[in-house]
Write a protein that holds these residues in place. Sequence first.
Motif, short mmCIF file in Angstrom:
data_model
loop_
_atom_site.label_atom_id
_atom_site.label_comp_id
_atom_site.label_asym_id
_atom_site.label_seq_id
_atom_site.Cartn_x
_atom_site.Cartn_y
_atom_site.Cartn_z
N LEU A 135 0.83 -0.99 -0.02
CA LEU A 135 0.09 0.10 0.08
C LEU A 135 0.85 1.12 -0.14
O LEU A 135 0.60 2.48 -0.64
CB LEU A 135 -0.92 0.01 1.17
N TRP A 136 2.13 1.04 0.77
CA TRP A 136 3.06 2.24 0.72
C TRP A 136 3.41 2.69 -0.52
O TRP A 136 3.37 3.75 -0.95
CB TRP A 136 3.94 2.31 1.85
N SER A 137 3.94 1.44 -1.20
CA SER A 137 4.63 1.57 -2.54
C SER A 137 3.38 1.99 -3.43
O SER A 137 3.73 2.90 -4.37
CB SER A 137 5.01 0.44 -3.09
N TYR A 138 2.33 1.64 -3.33
CA TYR A 138 1.11 2.23 -4.20
C TYR A 138 1.05 3.68 -4.18
O TYR A 138 0.82 4.44 -5.15
CB TYR A 138 -0.26 1.43 -4.04
N TYR A 139 0.98 4.10 -2.68
CA TYR A 139 0.70 5.51 -2.58
C TYR A 139 1.73 6.42 -2.92
O TYR A 139 1.50 7.44 -3.73
CB TYR A 139 0.67 5.70 -1.14
N ILE A 140 3.02 5.89 -2.93
CA ILE A 140 4.15 6.76 -3.51
C ILE A 140 4.15 6.93 -4.78
O ILE A 140 4.27 8.10 -5.56
CB ILE A 140 5.60 6.11 -2.98
N ASN A 141 3.61 5.91 -5.56
CA ASN A 141 3.36 5.81 -7.06
C ASN A 141 2.43 6.70 -7.52
O ASN A 141 2.63 7.43 -8.60
CB ASN A 141 3.08 4.34 -7.67
N LYS A 142 1.19 6.75 -6.68
CA LYS A 142 0.21 7.56 -6.98
C LYS A 142 0.51 9.03 -6.94
O LYS A 142 0.22 9.89 -7.70
CB LYS A 142 -1.24 7.33 -6.08
N VAL A 143 1.34 9.27 -5.78
CA VAL A 143 1.63 10.79 -5.46
C VAL A 143 2.58 11.00 -6.81
O VAL A 143 2.50 12.35 -7.15
CB VAL A 143 2.36 11.07 -4.34
N ASP A 144 3.34 10.36 -6.95
CA ASP A 144 4.31 10.71 -8.01
C ASP A 144 3.75 10.99 -9.42
O ASP A 144 3.90 11.97 -10.25
CB ASP A 144 5.57 9.48 -8.26
N ARG A 146 0.27 12.01 -9.67
CA ARG A 146 -0.16 13.23 -9.77
C ARG A 146 0.42 14.40 -9.80
O ARG A 146 -0.05 15.36 -10.30
CB ARG A 146 -1.07 13.07 -8.14
N ALA A 147 1.72 14.18 -9.46
CA ALA A 147 2.77 15.37 -9.53
C ALA A 147 2.72 15.97 -10.96
O ALA A 147 3.33 16.99 -11.20
CB ALA A 147 4.02 14.97 -8.76
N LYS A 148 2.64 14.93 -11.73
CA LYS A 148 2.74 15.40 -13.05
C LYS A 148 1.83 16.02 -13.76
O LYS A 148 2.07 16.72 -14.81
CB LYS A 148 3.10 13.88 -14.10
N PHE A 149 0.44 16.01 -13.32
CA PHE A 149 -0.52 16.78 -13.83
C PHE A 149 -1.07 17.92 -12.89
O PHE A 149 -1.84 18.67 -13.04
CB PHE A 149 -1.81 15.85 -14.20
N ARG A 154 3.05 18.40 -7.30
CA ARG A 154 4.40 18.75 -7.51
C ARG A 154 5.01 19.51 -6.36
O ARG A 154 6.09 19.10 -5.79
CB ARG A 154 4.30 19.54 -8.65
N ILE A 155 4.58 20.43 -5.68
CA ILE A 155 4.85 21.18 -4.78
C ILE A 155 5.42 19.97 -3.39
O ILE A 155 6.35 20.21 -2.75
CB ILE A 155 4.03 22.36 -4.05
N ILE A 156 4.18 19.39 -3.14
CA ILE A 156 4.45 18.34 -2.23
C ILE A 156 5.43 17.46 -2.42
O ILE A 156 6.41 17.18 -1.50
CB ILE A 156 3.00 17.47 -1.83
N ASN A 157 5.49 16.88 -3.51
CA ASN A 157 6.87 16.00 -4.06
C ASN A 157 8.18 16.74 -3.73
O ASN A 157 8.92 15.98 -3.16
CB ASN A 157 6.76 15.60 -5.51
N ILE A 158 8.31 17.99 -4.20
CA ILE A 158 9.56 18.62 -3.94
C ILE A 158 9.70 18.76 -2.60
O ILE A 158 11.15 18.49 -1.92
CB ILE A 158 9.62 19.76 -5.14
N SER A 159 8.82 19.11 -1.68
CA SER A 159 9.04 19.53 -0.41
C SER A 159 9.13 18.34 0.35
O SER A 159 9.88 18.54 1.32
CB SER A 159 7.75 20.16 0.05
N THR A 160 8.87 17.23 0.10
CA THR A 160 9.03 16.20 0.96
C THR A 160 10.15 15.12 0.24
O THR A 160 10.53 13.98 1.03
CB THR A 160 7.63 15.24 0.94
#
Length: 195
Positions: A135-144, A146-149, A154-160
């Motif tokens: 589930l964690w891997s799935y979540y990280i994949n989804k966040v990544d 979403r950051a493309k669109f 994208r701000i969250i990805n860069i900040s974390t």
Amino acid sequence: KLSERFTIVLGLLFLSFGFNLLTIREIDSENQSAYSSMLGLLFDQGITLMVFNEIINIENYPILPMIQNFIPGTIFIASNFIQVSPQNVSYANYLAYSLSPALFSQGYGLGWSVFGDFYVLAGQSLVGFSIILFLWSYYINKVDKRAKFNHLWRIINISTLPALLFLPRAGRYTYFPLYMYVFILIILVKIKFKK
């Protein structure tokens, strides 16, 4: 896409190499080349597996550090109402205390791993651990993705990202609170520029 992935891998290797060169542990500039520094970094990552093995062998983890993973300040608030001993402040402290109370009292420890958080969250079940890791891997994949669109993700990805890179040797408490801080910062920036 291949060049993007290559750039990311190259960037991560460069960051890893840079972090290893900037560390104040085991500095011996006369005897270490860049190559041996990189090998040392890779060798040092093996300790994570040893720490995880020790995590599996310990039982009766305290609940406060788990709550702290999701709600920053839990330990501080709880310490105003109940006695919170140093070994119960974090799972890293609890692990070090469980393995050697004498060395813990002298300030020694082993650190922690996000994999330990998953294992404790799963009720110390390897099946549950595997599900949470999936589930964690799935979540990280989804966040990544979403950051493309989405600009906000994208701000969250860069900040974390810095906290995410260190998660194998840290707990979730270093990662999840950043979401709250980023959202607060975004709201403050929007309020400031709305005027």
